[in-house]
Design a protein around this motif. Sequence first.
Motif, PDB file in Angstrom:
ATOM      1  N   GLY A  14       0.845  -1.198   0.000  1.00 26.57           N
ATOM      2  CA  GLY A  14       0.000   0.000   0.000  1.00 26.57           C
ATOM      3  C   GLY A  14       0.874   1.240   0.000  1.00 26.57           C
ATOM      4  N   GLU A  15       1.867   1.264  -0.864  1.00 24.21           N
ATOM      5  CA  GLU A  15       2.888   2.308  -0.867  1.00 24.21           C
ATOM      6  C   GLU A  15       2.320   3.711  -0.696  1.00 24.21           C
ATOM      7  N   ASP A  16       2.905   4.405   0.248  1.00 26.64           N
ATOM      8  CA  ASP A  16       2.615   5.792   0.554  1.00 26.64           C
ATOM      9  C   ASP A  16       1.220   6.037   1.124  1.00 26.64           C
ATOM     10  N   GLN A  17       0.510   4.970   1.513  1.00 26.24           N
ATOM     11  CA  GLN A  17      -0.793   5.129   2.161  1.00 26.24           C
ATOM     12  C   GLN A  17      -0.604   4.964   3.667  1.00 26.24           C
ATOM     13  N   PRO A  18      -1.084   5.914   4.456  1.00 17.23           N
ATOM     14  CA  PRO A  18      -0.929   5.818   5.911  1.00 17.23           C
ATOM     15  C   PRO A  18      -2.018   4.950   6.551  1.00 17.23           C
ATOM     16  N   TYR A  19      -1.619   4.098   7.476  1.00 13.65           N
ATOM     17  CA  TYR A  19      -2.557   3.219   8.181  1.00 13.65           C
ATOM     18  C   TYR A  19      -2.340   3.332   9.679  1.00 13.65           C
ATOM     19  N   CYS A  20      -3.430   3.327  10.427  1.00 13.52           N
ATOM     20  CA  CYS A  20      -3.338   3.311  11.887  1.00 13.52           C
ATOM     21  C   CYS A  20      -3.183   1.864  12.358  1.00 13.52           C
ATOM     22  N   ASP A  21      -2.756   1.696  13.597  1.00 16.59           N
ATOM     23  CA  ASP A  21      -2.557   0.363  14.157  1.00 16.59           C
ATOM     24  C   ASP A  21      -3.855  -0.439  14.212  1.00 16.59           C
ATOM     25  N   ASP A  22      -4.969   0.239  14.491  1.00 17.75           N
ATOM     26  CA  ASP A  22      -6.259  -0.455  14.552  1.00 17.75           C
ATOM     27  C   ASP A  22      -6.606  -1.086  13.207  1.00 17.75           C
ATOM     28  N   CYS A  23      -6.429  -0.319  12.133  1.00 16.73           N
ATOM     29  CA  CYS A  23      -6.764  -0.835  10.801  1.00 16.73           C
ATOM     30  C   CYS A  23      -5.786  -1.907  10.340  1.00 16.73           C
ATOM     31  N   LEU A  24      -4.514  -1.740  10.677  1.00 22.16           N
ATOM     32  CA  LEU A  24      -3.548  -2.787  10.344  1.00 22.16           C
ATOM     33  C   LEU A  24      -3.933  -4.097  11.036  1.00 22.16           C
ATOM     34  N   ALA A  25      -4.271  -4.005  12.307  1.00 19.77           N
ATOM     35  CA  ALA A  25      -4.659  -5.205  13.060  1.00 19.77           C
ATOM     36  C   ALA A  25      -5.899  -5.850  12.444  1.00 19.77           C
ATOM     37  N   GLU A  26      -6.861  -5.042  12.055  1.00 22.71           N
ATOM     38  CA  GLU A  26      -8.087  -5.555  11.440  1.00 22.71           C
ATOM     39  C   GLU A  26      -7.783  -6.203  10.083  1.00 22.71           C
ATOM     40  N   PHE A  50       7.621   5.457   7.909  1.00 28.06           N
ATOM     41  CA  PHE A  50       7.503   6.739   8.602  1.00 28.06           C
ATOM     42  C   PHE A  50       6.209   6.768   9.404  1.00 28.06           C
ATOM     43  N   ARG A  51       6.302   7.223  10.652  1.00 27.48           N
ATOM     44  CA  ARG A  51       5.150   7.277  11.564  1.00 27.48           C
ATOM     45  C   ARG A  51       4.901   8.743  11.922  1.00 27.48           C
ATOM     46  N   SER A  52       3.646   9.163  11.825  1.00 28.83           N
ATOM     47  CA  SER A  52       3.293  10.552  12.137  1.00 28.83           C
ATOM     48  C   SER A  52       1.799  10.639  12.417  1.00 28.83           C
ATOM     49  N   ASP A  53       1.361  11.799  12.885  1.00 31.31           N
ATOM     50  CA  ASP A  53      -0.066  12.048  13.059  1.00 31.31           C
ATOM     51  C   ASP A  53      -0.666  12.373  11.698  1.00 31.31           C
ATOM     52  N   GLY A  54      -1.877  11.872  11.458  1.00 34.76           N
ATOM     53  CA  GLY A  54      -2.551  12.160  10.199  1.00 34.76           C
ATOM     54  C   GLY A  54      -3.740  11.247  10.016  1.00 34.76           C
ATOM     55  N   PRO A  55      -4.454  11.404   8.898  1.00 36.62           N
ATOM     56  CA  PRO A  55      -5.627  10.572   8.645  1.00 36.62           C
ATOM     57  C   PRO A  55      -5.231   9.176   8.160  1.00 36.62           C
ATOM     58  N   CYS A  56      -5.892   8.177   8.678  1.00 42.70           N
ATOM     59  CA  CYS A  56      -5.684   6.802   8.228  1.00 42.70           C
ATOM     60  C   CYS A  56      -6.373   6.620   6.876  1.00 42.70           C
ATOM     61  N   PHE A  57      -5.704   5.980   5.953  1.00 43.46           N
ATOM     62  CA  PHE A  57      -6.252   5.746   4.614  1.00 43.46           C
ATOM     63  C   PHE A  57      -7.529   4.916   4.676  1.00 43.46           C
ATOM     64  N   LYS A  58      -7.592   3.949   5.590  1.00 41.29           N
ATOM     65  CA  LYS A  58      -8.740   3.042   5.641  1.00 41.29           C
ATOM     66  C   LYS A  58      -9.924   3.622   6.406  1.00 41.29           C
ATOM     67  N   CYS A  59      -9.702   4.079   7.639  1.00 38.62           N
ATOM     68  CA  CYS A  59     -10.831   4.534   8.467  1.00 38.62           C
ATOM     69  C   CYS A  59     -11.055   6.044   8.398  1.00 38.62           C
ATOM     70  N   GLY A  60     -10.036   6.777   7.939  1.00 39.88           N
ATOM     71  CA  GLY A  60     -10.169   8.230   7.804  1.00 39.88           C
ATOM     72  C   GLY A  60     -10.001   9.014   9.095  1.00 39.88           C
ATOM     73  N   GLU A  62      -8.193  10.767  12.310  1.00 44.88           N
ATOM     74  CA  GLU A  62      -6.903  11.406  12.611  1.00 44.88           C
ATOM     75  C   GLU A  62      -6.265  10.634  13.763  1.00 44.88           C
ATOM     76  N   LYS A  63      -5.168   9.986  13.472  1.00 48.46           N
ATOM     77  CA  LYS A  63      -4.493   9.146  14.461  1.00 48.46           C
ATOM     78  C   LYS A  63      -3.002   9.145  14.175  1.00 48.46           C
ATOM     79  N   LEU A  64      -2.290   8.409  14.976  1.00 47.27           N
ATOM     80  CA  LEU A  64      -0.893   8.116  14.694  1.00 47.27           C
ATOM     81  C   LEU A  64      -0.908   7.029  13.626  1.00 47.27           C
ATOM     82  N   VAL A  65      -0.281   7.302  12.485  1.00 51.82           N
ATOM     83  CA  VAL A  65      -0.301   6.372  11.358  1.00 51.82           C
ATOM     84  C   VAL A  65       1.123   6.057  10.924  1.00 51.82           C
TER      85      VAL A  65
END
Length: 70
Positions: A14-26, A50-60, A62-65
């Motif tokens: 999923g190159e260059d798409q940010p994901y939160c830990d919740d969505c990765l786990a799911e 790279f880890r930063s604050d921002g919107p998750c690609f899957k759930c939308g 604003e989290k640490l992604v």
Amino acid sequence: MNIADRVKAYLTNGEDQPYCDDCLAEELKLKRRQQAQRVTMAIAGTGQFFRSDGPCFKCGKEKLVIRFSK
């Protein structure tokens, strides 16, 4: 394939798409979010992850992604 390898492979595909830990786990059908969090904390800032604050690609939300970038 262990959890770390699965997380890395998912983020790489999923190159260059940010994901939160919740969505990765799911997405990876992990039993707990903490399993994804442990990996993302370890790989953040190494190589091309790279880890930063921002919107998750899957759930939308604003989290640490985390994202992978070439």
